[in-house]
Design a protein around this motif. Structure first.
Motif, short mmCIF file in Angstrom:
data_model
loop_
_atom_site.label_atom_id
_atom_site.label_comp_id
_atom_site.label_asym_id
_atom_site.label_seq_id
_atom_site.Cartn_x
_atom_site.Cartn_y
_atom_site.Cartn_z
N LEU A 25 0.84 -1.20 0.00
CA LEU A 25 0.00 0.00 0.00
C LEU A 25 0.87 1.25 0.00
O LEU A 25 1.98 1.25 0.54
CB LEU A 25 -0.92 0.01 1.23
N ALA B 256 -7.74 0.66 -1.27
CA ALA B 256 -7.69 -0.55 -0.44
C ALA B 256 -8.78 -0.58 0.62
O ALA B 256 -8.97 -1.61 1.27
CB ALA B 256 -6.32 -0.64 0.24
N ALA C 189 -5.04 2.17 6.41
CA ALA C 189 -3.93 1.34 5.91
C ALA C 189 -3.51 0.31 6.96
O ALA C 189 -3.33 -0.88 6.66
CB ALA C 189 -2.75 2.22 5.53
#
Length: 704
Positions: free
Chosen positions: A375, A597, A637
């Protein structure tokens, strides 16, 4: 009028629901069986939010609520279909399809198909997709007679974004231009004129774009109170998923529909509100208790996804936000004895080498590439990593996006370099020629065919050729351009740019050549053409930094050509490293921005470029409260990782002036105690071999 209330048995839990206590935890069960009324459900990451909403809908049906009196608003139609499929399994009801479930746009369309005539449309209106809407804006630009030539004027795509952002945030176009597009402020009057023409043209032709579906739904509820009353009565229970991502327009519609029964349950996580840049309004969820003072608040804090160590870091990090509903995620899973790893790397090359080597080790140990993700905050952060993965034959996908070197703006700039190395490159020539205002495919074909390369070429890329000869050949290229084009300043600017690119000062200096392309008109082209122009310009600057390590333009282009030779889904000959990787043809590592994400999870997550000045993004910090949104993005994240989390950043980088700069870890790392990290140092096993890096644990002093 005399009213008769149908009484139902509310004294005992339906027999079928007794098993819910076994299938839900206590937090979820409280939400599912909540009494009627307004409810705010703050659902932390990995706490079973979708499961809770699904069981809540099933519970309402089991309690005797008719399916057609339930509204379930989700952010994807797929999510709604999956929830309702599960509801049908839970209840055995054959009428689940009568629930009003889906995205705001889908539900708006269902209602407007019945009532469009009430606001001046026919019920058989057409829906424009984004491309159709852009084409109609182009027509509006032409028909309004706006002068797009005397001054640089934004392309239809940019005007479309301005109009859409104004619609969804319920703000005047002038305010949006001042705050987000200040370089177009002198053109505000013309842009508003185009918008008025665009709206009028859609009404005349009985068409709506995506924004119109929401705007006209709200307009219908406001302008036609008798219709609003019908739906306020019909929707006895309203549930909204991902409420933190709603915009002002969507929240306003829900408030209008809930005005009678007040049975509105909104579910979301304020700590995962990360889409303000596209119009999402954080205050919708944060101020919900103010709009519904009688609302009951619930929290889902039992996390089924991540290890205690990962949650410990996530909880500590998000606690620094002032505006939030405090929560503490609690892990169901037991510790694996592996804390979040913080890995300072000497430079970006070592960062890429470590990630690739560690991924190969994990794959060799049995972790599928499908269970691993890398990421990053910004797309250009994965530039070097993509090349490293290609060298090591590690297959990957870019989540919901294109690979860095396949993006339009990168291909544009690289095309300039391609004609310098190979002046016969027809595709590259035509690509850059079509960037010149007034040059379309036909004119580009004509210009290229008139170059008359014959058996020789223009020699732009030859380091042995003198500037005088190159200049003479440029004059030939200039002469064969159409006369009408030669008189335009844009053509002269193009010729001047190519002259600079082949000059002795810039020849075979790919970084300098890229900077010249950007500063000699292409950056202005980005501003006029793309809503995210600043982000694209930053991509190009990073490409220039990356190119500075190559001695020739040809060497740089040859390196990029690696990416076009990938054979990730085809069998290939086995090499020593392939044995370690051993991936199936359809097994791919995921590369993703953090925004893309959201809602996903992986066993192993690598977060790269976790350095100050990279994450948080300096660009995003220009706005009020943006640091808190960046910290929410950081939290998202962290909470994507289930088993292992690696945070990496390079200690040294080269800036735009070719100076080496020392980097510090992100402020989001500094504000957490070092004890929450396992800090690793990296050692190259041998400078002579491409071997996995050796890893040894170090103390917290590397944080400083």
């Amino acid at each position: 009028m005399k009213k008769y209330v149908i009484k139902r048995d509310h004294d005992s839990l339906p027999e079928r629901l007794t098993r819910y206590r076994e299938e839900l935890n206590e937090e979820q069960f409280r939400v599912v069986t909540a009494k009627p009324g307004a409810a705010l459900v703050v659902a932390g990451a990995g706490t079973g939010k979708t499961r809770t909403i699904t069981y809540r809908v099933a519970y309402l049906i089991e309690r005797g609520i008719s399916p057609q009196r339930i509204l379930l608003a989700t952010f994807t139609n797929r999510a709604a279909r999956e929830m309702l499929r599960r509801v049908e399994q839970l209840t055995g009801s054959q009428n689940v399809h009568r629930i009003w479930g889906g995205t705001f746009h889908r539900i708006a369309n269902l209602i407007l198909r019945k009532h469009a005539v009430s606001i001046g449309y026919a019920n058989n209106y057409s829906i424009l997709d984004a491309e159709d809407a852009k084409d109609m804006i182009n027509v509006s630009i032409d028909e309004t007679g706006v002068d797009t030539k005397s001054k640089r004027f934004p392309k239809a795509e940019v005007i479309q974004d301005i109009i859409s952002f104004a619609n969804n945030t319920d703000q005047p176009i002038a305010d949006i231009i001042i705050s987000k597009y200040p370089h177009f402020e002198p053109l505000t009057g013309q842009i508003r004129l185009i918008d008025l023409h665009f709206q009028d043209r859609k009404r005349q032709r009985n068409v709506m774009d995506y924004d119109d579906l929401l705007l006209n739904w709200k307009r219908l509820l406001i302008e036609r109170p008798e219709i609003a009353e019908i739906y306020a009565e019909q929707f006895q229970h309203i549930l909204v998923d991902e409420y933190q991502d709603t915009n002002k327009l969507q929240a306003g519609i829900i408030d209008l529909l809930a005005v009678k029964h007040r049975n509105v349950m909104v579910v979301g996580d304020d700590a995962q509100s990360i889409f303000a840049w596209r119009g999402a309004e954080f205050t919708n969820i944060y101020e919900f208790p103010e709009r519904y003072p009688d609302a009951t608040a619930y929290k889902l804090e039992t996390n089924y996804r991540s290890t205690p160590e990962i949650l410990g870091l996530a909880n500590t990090s998000i606690a620094h936000n002032r505006r939030q509903f405090p929560k503490m995620l609690k892990a169901v899973r037991k510790s694996r004895g592996f804390g979040p790893a913080l890995i300072p790397c000497s430079d970006v090359e070592q960062q890429s080498a470590f990630i690739a080597a560690r991924i190969l080790e994990l794959r060799d140990e049995g972790t599928s590439l499908e269970d691993i993700a890398v990421l990053y905050r910004s797309h250009y952060h994965c530039l070097e990593l993509q090349l490293e993965l290609t060298r090591r034959n590690i297959p990957y996908r870019v989540q919901s996006g294109v690979r860095f070197f396949e993006q339009a703006h990168i291909k544009d700039v690289v095309s300039y370099l391609r004609i310098l190395v190979n002046p016969r490159d027809e595709l590259a020539w035509k690509r850059i020629l079509k960037l010149i205002p007034g040059v379309g495919p036909a004119t580009a074909n004509k210009i290229y065919s008139n170059f008359g390369f014959g058996n020789s070429d223009l020699g732009f890329g030859s380091g042995q050729e003198s500037t005088a000869i190159a200049d003479r050949k440029l004059q030939i290229a200039n002469l064969v351009a159409p006369a009408k084009l030669q008189s335009k300043p844009q053509w002269q600017e193009f010729v001047t740019l190519v002259e600079k690119l082949v000059s002795d000062d810039n020849r075979d200096k790919p970084a300098k050549q890229i900077e010249l392309v950007l500063t000699s008109g292409y950056e202005q082209y980005l501003i006029e053409t793309f809503e995210n122009a600043e982000m694209r310009a930053e991509d190009i600057r990073q490409l220039a930094l990356y190119a500075s390590r190559y001695e020739t333009t040809e060497a740089f282009l040859s390196e990029l050509a690696l990416l076009s030779t990938e054979r990730f889904k085809e069998p290939s000959a086995i090499s020593a490293e392939d044995v370690i990787e051993g991936g199936e043809p359809d097994e791919l590592l995921t590369l993703s921005s953090v925004h893309q994400a959201k809602g996903l999870e992986w066993n192993v997550v690598f977060m790269i470029w976790t350095a100050e000045g990279k994450f948080p993004s300096p660009r995003s910090l220009r706005e009020i409260d943006s640091e808190e949104e960046e910290r929410r993005l950081w939290y998202v994240a962290l909470t994507r990782a289930k088993n292992e989390l690696y945070l990496t950043y390079p200690l040294m980088v080269v800036d735009y002036n070719r100076q080496t700069v020392l980097q510090k870890p992100s402020r989001f790392i500094h504000e957490c105690p070092p004890a929450l990290f396992e800090i690793w140092s990296l050692e190259e096993e041998s400078p002579s071999f491409d071997a996995p890096v050796a890893i040894e644990e170090k103390g917290p002093e590397l944080l400083n």
